[in-house]
Design a protein around this motif. Sequence first.
Motif, PDB file in Angstrom:
ATOM      1  N   ILE A  53      24.804 -18.824-148.947  1.00  0.00           N
ATOM      2  CA  ILE A  53      23.560 -19.154-148.244  1.00  0.00           C
ATOM      3  C   ILE A  53      22.905 -17.870-147.764  1.00  0.00           C
ATOM      4  O   ILE A  53      23.576 -16.963-147.280  1.00  0.00           O
ATOM      5  N   LEU A  54      21.575 -17.814-147.900  1.00  0.00           N
ATOM      6  CA  LEU A  54      20.803 -16.691-147.365  1.00  0.00           C
ATOM      7  C   LEU A  54      19.802 -17.232-146.352  1.00  0.00           C
ATOM      8  O   LEU A  54      18.950 -18.054-146.686  1.00  0.00           O
ATOM      9  N   ASP A  55      19.920 -16.780-145.108  1.00  0.00           N
ATOM     10  CA  ASP A  55      18.994 -17.156-144.038  1.00  0.00           C
ATOM     11  C   ASP A  55      18.006 -16.004-143.857  1.00  0.00           C
ATOM     12  O   ASP A  55      18.331 -14.965-143.288  1.00  0.00           O
ATOM     13  N   ILE A  56      16.778 -16.205-144.369  1.00  0.00           N
ATOM     14  CA  ILE A  56      15.757 -15.160-144.326  1.00  0.00           C
ATOM     15  C   ILE A  56      15.003 -15.223-143.002  1.00  0.00           C
ATOM     16  O   ILE A  56      14.547 -16.276-142.590  1.00  0.00           O
ATOM     17  N   GLY A  57      14.870 -14.071-142.349  1.00  0.00           N
ATOM     18  CA  GLY A  57      14.213 -14.039-141.048  1.00  0.00           C
ATOM     19  C   GLY A  57      15.051 -14.759-140.018  1.00  0.00           C
ATOM     20  O   GLY A  57      14.564 -15.596-139.263  1.00  0.00           O
ATOM     21  N   CYS A  58      16.308 -14.389-139.952  1.00  0.00           N
ATOM     22  CA  CYS A  58      17.286 -15.138-139.147  1.00  0.00           C
ATOM     23  C   CYS A  58      17.039 -15.039-137.656  1.00  0.00           C
ATOM     24  O   CYS A  58      17.531 -15.871-136.877  1.00  0.00           O
ATOM     25  N   GLY A  59      16.308 -14.010-137.198  1.00  0.00           N
ATOM     26  CA  GLY A  59      16.093 -13.846-135.762  1.00  0.00           C
ATOM     27  C   GLY A  59      17.414 -13.650-135.041  1.00  0.00           C
ATOM     28  O   GLY A  59      18.260 -12.850-135.446  1.00  0.00           O
ATOM     29  N   THR A  60      17.619 -14.408-133.976  1.00  0.00           N
ATOM     30  CA  THR A  60      18.847 -14.272-133.187  1.00  0.00           C
ATOM     31  C   THR A  60      20.012 -15.087-133.744  1.00  0.00           C
ATOM     32  O   THR A  60      21.078 -15.115-133.148  1.00  0.00           O
ATOM     33  N   GLY A  61      19.795 -15.749-134.881  1.00  0.00           N
ATOM     34  CA  GLY A  61      20.899 -16.417-135.563  1.00  0.00           C
ATOM     35  C   GLY A  61      21.179 -17.848-135.149  1.00  0.00           C
ATOM     36  O   GLY A  61      22.243 -18.379-135.456  1.00  0.00           O
ATOM     37  N   VAL A  62      20.225 -18.518-134.487  1.00  0.00           N
ATOM     38  CA  VAL A  62      20.439 -19.910-134.088  1.00  0.00           C
ATOM     39  C   VAL A  62      20.645 -20.799-135.324  1.00  0.00           C
ATOM     40  O   VAL A  62      21.608 -21.566-135.402  1.00  0.00           O
ATOM     41  N   ALA A  63      19.740 -20.681-136.311  1.00  0.00           N
ATOM     42  CA  ALA A  63      19.877 -21.474-137.532  1.00  0.00           C
ATOM     43  C   ALA A  63      21.055 -20.989-138.376  1.00  0.00           C
ATOM     44  O   ALA A  63      21.726 -21.790-139.025  1.00  0.00           O
ATOM     45  N   THR A  64      21.307 -19.689-138.344  1.00  0.00           N
ATOM     46  CA  THR A  64      22.445 -19.141-139.093  1.00  0.00           C
ATOM     47  C   THR A  64      23.748 -19.804-138.659  1.00  0.00           C
ATOM     48  O   THR A  64      24.561 -20.236-139.494  1.00  0.00           O
ATOM     49  N   GLU A  65      23.938 -19.912-137.357  1.00  0.00           N
ATOM     50  CA  GLU A  65      25.155 -20.533-136.834  1.00  0.00           C
ATOM     51  C   GLU A  65      25.216 -22.008-137.198  1.00  0.00           C
ATOM     52  O   GLU A  65      26.286 -22.535-137.553  1.00  0.00           O
ATOM     53  N   ALA A  66      24.064 -22.697-137.148  1.00  0.00           N
ATOM     54  CA  ALA A  66      24.036 -24.112-137.521  1.00  0.00           C
ATOM     55  C   ALA A  66      24.381 -24.300-138.995  1.00  0.00           C
ATOM     56  O   ALA A  66      25.081 -25.255-139.369  1.00  0.00           O
ATOM     57  N   LEU A  67      23.925 -23.398-139.844  1.00  0.00           N
ATOM     58  CA  LEU A  67      24.245 -23.473-141.271  1.00  0.00           C
ATOM     59  C   LEU A  67      25.733 -23.224-141.505  1.00  0.00           C
ATOM     60  O   LEU A  67      26.355 -23.862-142.370  1.00  0.00           O
ATOM     61  N   MET A  68      26.314 -22.315-140.743  1.00  0.00           N
ATOM     62  CA  MET A  68      27.748 -22.050-140.867  1.00  0.00           C
ATOM     63  C   MET A  68      28.572 -23.270-140.487  1.00  0.00           C
ATOM     64  O   MET A  68      29.602 -23.566-141.118  1.00  0.00           O
ATOM     65  N   LYS A  69      28.128 -24.000-139.470  1.00  0.00           N
ATOM     66  CA  LYS A  69      28.837 -25.207-139.048  1.00  0.00           C
ATOM     67  C   LYS A  69      28.651 -26.341-140.058  1.00  0.00           C
ATOM     68  O   LYS A  69      29.572 -27.110-140.332  1.00  0.00           O
ATOM     69  N   ARG A  70      27.448 -26.432-140.612  1.00  0.00           N
ATOM     70  CA  ARG A  70      27.155 -27.497-141.576  1.00  0.00           C
ATOM     71  C   ARG A  70      27.918 -27.292-142.875  1.00  0.00           C
ATOM     72  O   ARG A  70      28.380 -28.245-143.493  1.00  0.00           O
ATOM     73  N   TYR A  71      28.035 -26.025-143.285  1.00  0.00           N
ATOM     74  CA  TYR A  71      28.710 -25.711-144.553  1.00  0.00           C
ATOM     75  C   TYR A  71      29.875 -24.762-144.263  1.00  0.00           C
ATOM     76  O   TYR A  71      29.771 -23.545-144.470  1.00  0.00           O
ATOM     77  N   PRO A  72      30.999 -25.286-143.768  1.00  0.00           N
ATOM     78  CA  PRO A  72      32.100 -24.434-143.298  1.00  0.00           C
ATOM     79  C   PRO A  72      32.764 -23.596-144.384  1.00  0.00           C
ATOM     80  O   PRO A  72      33.449 -22.622-144.067  1.00  0.00           O
ATOM     81  N   LYS A  73      32.571 -23.947-145.642  1.00  0.00           N
ATOM     82  CA  LYS A  73      33.193 -23.179-146.722  1.00  0.00           C
ATOM     83  C   LYS A  73      32.251 -22.159-147.341  1.00  0.00           C
ATOM     84  O   LYS A  73      32.645 -21.410-148.236  1.00  0.00           O
TER      85      LYS A  73
END
Length: 289
Positions: A53-73
């Motif tokens: 997964i690539l999170d473009i314009g991640c900012g402080t990583g709020v969505a990044t962390e949510a994506l990590m939880k949604r797709y743990p592998k």
Amino acid sequence: MGDVEEQPLDKRKARLSFGRAAQHYDEAAVLQHEIGRRMLERLDFVRHQPGVILDIGCGTGVATEALMKRYPKAQVFALDFAMPMLARTRKRGRWLRRPRCLCADLDHLPLADQSVDLVFANAALQWSTRPAQAFADISRVLKPGGLLMFSSFGPDTLKELRAAWSEVDGRPHVHNFIDMHDYGDTLMAAGLADPVMDVERMTLTYTDAMRLMREVKIIGAGNADVSRSRGLLSRQRLVEVCAAYEQFRDADGRLPLTYEVVHGHAWGAVQRKVDGETRVSVDVLRAGR
């Protein structure tokens, strides 16, 4: 059709603004986080299990962390051009599973061809100076059948602020946002398959115009047009624009600030050979297909 004009943005100014905003960004970026939450909900309707997964314009990583939880592998890369933002993103996740942070420009993605299964870009692509090239680069890094999901802002965004400034001077004070239909054409021109676009309008309200403009600045979304005035705004100029904004005060005594939120998704094209010819199609990965 399909080629959106280059945007006259000062990337250095934008990067510095977001860097300065990093410490207090989450306190003010209520709308950006809400858009990200709605984008994540849209993934509920997609049968897609990304490995990268690539999170473009991640900012402080709020969505990044949510994506990590949604797709743990999944292996998650977080990209932003402001290092102070990435410093906060780097702390997301757990000790044994952190996002891999990339300090880079979304107009020049530092990833290999066909290396990403899901590109997620929340309120980021409006900062591209070359939107057509940015989408072509996203198409390049997406694997066949990979998914792009993004949000951006349309021309009605900050329309009240634009109108108020137009009564004070003729200089640009608000970003030049791209129309939803032009985004759709650009997706197709980039070789992405089955693009779907929609738009929603969201409005924030404030007690006074000075607080409104201060919050826009806090989230790093200040004016970055290359033709902007480079000097400090005088107090008199600020008083004038605040007075001009008063025409929008509603029946509840609040000042509105409109955001036209553009949502889009598309799929990485799959090349298949049929009777010796190469044809482009897309894997059917969505629910109900």
